[in-house]
Design a protein around this motif. Structure first.
Motif, PDB file in Angstrom:
ATOM      1  N   LYS A  79       0.853  -1.189   0.000  1.00 34.01           N
ATOM      2  CA  LYS A  79       0.000   0.000   0.000  1.00 34.01           C
ATOM      3  C   LYS A  79       0.885   1.233   0.000  1.00 34.01           C
ATOM      4  CE  LYS A  79      -3.559  -2.512   2.414  1.00 34.01           C
ATOM      5  NZ  LYS A  79      -4.316  -2.677   3.638  1.00 34.01           N
ATOM      6  N   THR A  80       0.799   2.004  -1.080  1.00 34.41           N
ATOM      7  CA  THR A  80       1.651   3.177  -1.212  1.00 34.41           C
ATOM      8  C   THR A  80       0.856   4.477  -1.241  1.00 34.41           C
ATOM      9  OG1 THR A  80       1.583   3.020  -3.622  1.00 34.41           O
ATOM     10  CG2 THR A  80       3.387   1.866  -2.488  1.00 34.41           C
ATOM     11  N   ARG A  81      -0.461   4.392  -1.316  1.00 35.04           N
ATOM     12  CA  ARG A  81      -1.294   5.590  -1.391  1.00 35.04           C
ATOM     13  C   ARG A  81      -1.822   5.961  -0.008  1.00 35.04           C
ATOM     14  NH1 ARG A  81       0.413   7.316  -6.072  1.00 35.04           N
ATOM     15  NH2 ARG A  81      -0.158   5.984  -7.790  1.00 35.04           N
ATOM     16  N   ARG A  82      -2.000   7.260   0.196  1.00 32.90           N
ATOM     17  CA  ARG A  82      -2.496   7.743   1.472  1.00 32.90           C
ATOM     18  C   ARG A  82      -3.795   8.505   1.223  1.00 32.90           C
ATOM     19  NH1 ARG A  82      -0.365   8.261   6.384  1.00 32.90           N
ATOM     20  NH2 ARG A  82      -1.145   9.894   7.734  1.00 32.90           N
ATOM     21  N   LEU A  83      -4.781   8.287   2.073  1.00 28.56           N
ATOM     22  CA  LEU A  83      -6.058   8.965   1.983  1.00 28.56           C
ATOM     23  C   LEU A  83      -6.379   9.531   3.359  1.00 28.56           C
ATOM     24  CD1 LEU A  83      -8.703   9.508   0.346  1.00 28.56           C
ATOM     25  CD2 LEU A  83      -9.536   7.340   1.242  1.00 28.56           C
ATOM     26  N   GLU A  84      -6.571  10.828   3.420  1.00 27.62           N
ATOM     27  CA  GLU A  84      -6.909  11.464   4.690  1.00 27.62           C
ATOM     28  C   GLU A  84      -8.296  12.070   4.568  1.00 27.62           C
ATOM     29  OE1 GLU A  84      -3.920  14.010   6.393  1.00 27.62           O
ATOM     30  OE2 GLU A  84      -2.350  12.947   5.299  1.00 27.62           O
ATOM     31  N   LEU A  85      -9.023  12.118   5.681  1.00 25.30           N
ATOM     32  CA  LEU A  85     -10.339  12.731   5.662  1.00 25.30           C
ATOM     33  C   LEU A  85     -10.631  13.397   6.993  1.00 25.30           C
ATOM     34  CD1 LEU A  85     -12.652  10.832   7.326  1.00 25.30           C
ATOM     35  CD2 LEU A  85     -11.990   9.286   5.513  1.00 25.30           C
ATOM     36  N   ARG A  86     -11.533  14.329   6.924  1.00 21.80           N
ATOM     37  CA  ARG A  86     -12.003  15.003   8.139  1.00 21.80           C
ATOM     38  C   ARG A  86     -13.443  14.583   8.356  1.00 21.80           C
ATOM     39  NH1 ARG A  86      -8.474  18.700   9.881  1.00 21.80           N
ATOM     40  NH2 ARG A  86      -7.045  19.624   8.378  1.00 21.80           N
ATOM     41  N   THR A  87     -13.800  14.403   9.619  1.00 28.49           N
ATOM     42  CA  THR A  87     -15.159  14.001   9.934  1.00 28.49           C
ATOM     43  C   THR A  87     -15.551  14.580  11.289  1.00 28.49           C
ATOM     44  OG1 THR A  87     -16.667  12.117  10.044  1.00 28.49           O
ATOM     45  CG2 THR A  87     -14.502  11.804  11.027  1.00 28.49           C
ATOM     46  N   ASP A  88     -16.818  14.478  11.613  1.00 27.39           N
ATOM     47  CA  ASP A  88     -17.271  14.972  12.911  1.00 27.39           C
ATOM     48  C   ASP A  88     -17.112  13.868  13.958  1.00 27.39           C
ATOM     49  OD1 ASP A  88     -20.019  13.471  13.213  1.00 27.39           O
ATOM     50  OD2 ASP A  88     -19.952  14.253  11.167  1.00 27.39           O
ATOM     51  N   GLU A  89     -17.240  14.240  15.208  1.00 28.64           N
ATOM     52  CA  GLU A  89     -17.002  13.306  16.319  1.00 28.64           C
ATOM     53  C   GLU A  89     -17.973  12.128  16.297  1.00 28.64           C
ATOM     54  OE1 GLU A  89     -16.714  13.254  21.201  1.00 28.64           O
ATOM     55  OE2 GLU A  89     -16.762  15.173  20.146  1.00 28.64           O
ATOM     56  N   THR A  90     -19.228  12.393  15.985  1.00 32.50           N
ATOM     57  CA  THR A  90     -20.238  11.326  15.976  1.00 32.50           C
ATOM     58  C   THR A  90     -19.911  10.272  14.932  1.00 32.50           C
ATOM     59  OG1 THR A  90     -21.906  12.914  16.700  1.00 32.50           O
ATOM     60  CG2 THR A  90     -22.707  10.862  15.751  1.00 32.50           C
ATOM     61  N   THR A  91     -19.543  10.718  13.738  1.00 31.79           N
ATOM     62  CA  THR A  91     -19.199   9.780  12.670  1.00 31.79           C
ATOM     63  C   THR A  91     -17.940   9.002  13.025  1.00 31.79           C
ATOM     64  OG1 THR A  91     -20.227  11.228  11.029  1.00 31.79           O
ATOM     65  CG2 THR A  91     -18.670   9.586  10.196  1.00 31.79           C
ATOM     66  N   ASP A  92     -16.966   9.682  13.613  1.00 34.73           N
ATOM     67  CA  ASP A  92     -15.728   9.017  14.023  1.00 34.73           C
ATOM     68  C   ASP A  92     -16.012   7.926  15.050  1.00 34.73           C
ATOM     69  OD1 ASP A  92     -12.838   8.721  14.062  1.00 34.73           O
ATOM     70  OD2 ASP A  92     -12.930   9.638  16.054  1.00 34.73           O
ATOM     71  N   GLN A  93     -16.874   8.226  16.012  1.00 29.23           N
ATOM     72  CA  GLN A  93     -17.222   7.228  17.032  1.00 29.23           C
ATOM     73  C   GLN A  93     -17.975   6.047  16.410  1.00 29.23           C
ATOM     74  OE1 GLN A  93     -19.369   9.530  19.936  1.00 29.23           O
ATOM     75  NE2 GLN A  93     -17.495  10.286  20.920  1.00 29.23           N
TER      76      GLN A  93
END
Length: 89
Positions: free
Chosen positions: A5-19
């Motif tokens: 795996k050489t690709r990186r994917l970053e994302l932002r989310t809210d606390e509820t979705t993260d939990q």
């Protein structure tokens, strides 16, 4: 054989979705990365598969297929079809 795996994917989310993602990943005994990657891949495959298929009612399909056997009444096309071919077969 393991895939590198050489690709990186970053994302932002809210606390509820993260939990929610964390809880689901724990229930499946996988990492959050594995959970999100799998979910995104499945969603992408569904979208792509759906784009390759055209759904229609059987009577609409039959009408479409029947229309292919009926030539268009188009004087310009008739003139063009009688011109000599530039490319031979």
């Amino acid at each position: 054989m393991a895939i590198t795996k050489t690709r990186r994917l970053e994302l932002r989310t809210d606390e509820t979705t993260d939990q929610l993602i964390s809880e689901a990943a724990e229930l499946l005994h996988v990492s959050k990365t594995a959970f999100v990657t799998d979910a995104a891949r499945q969603a992408a495959e569904r979208v792509i598969a759906r784009s390759d298929v055209t759904l229609m009612a059987p009577e609409v399909f039959d009408a479409m297929m029947a229309s292919l056997d009926v030539p268009d009444e188009n004087a310009a096309l008739e003139v063009l079809s009688k011109l000599p071919r530039r490319i031979g077969r």
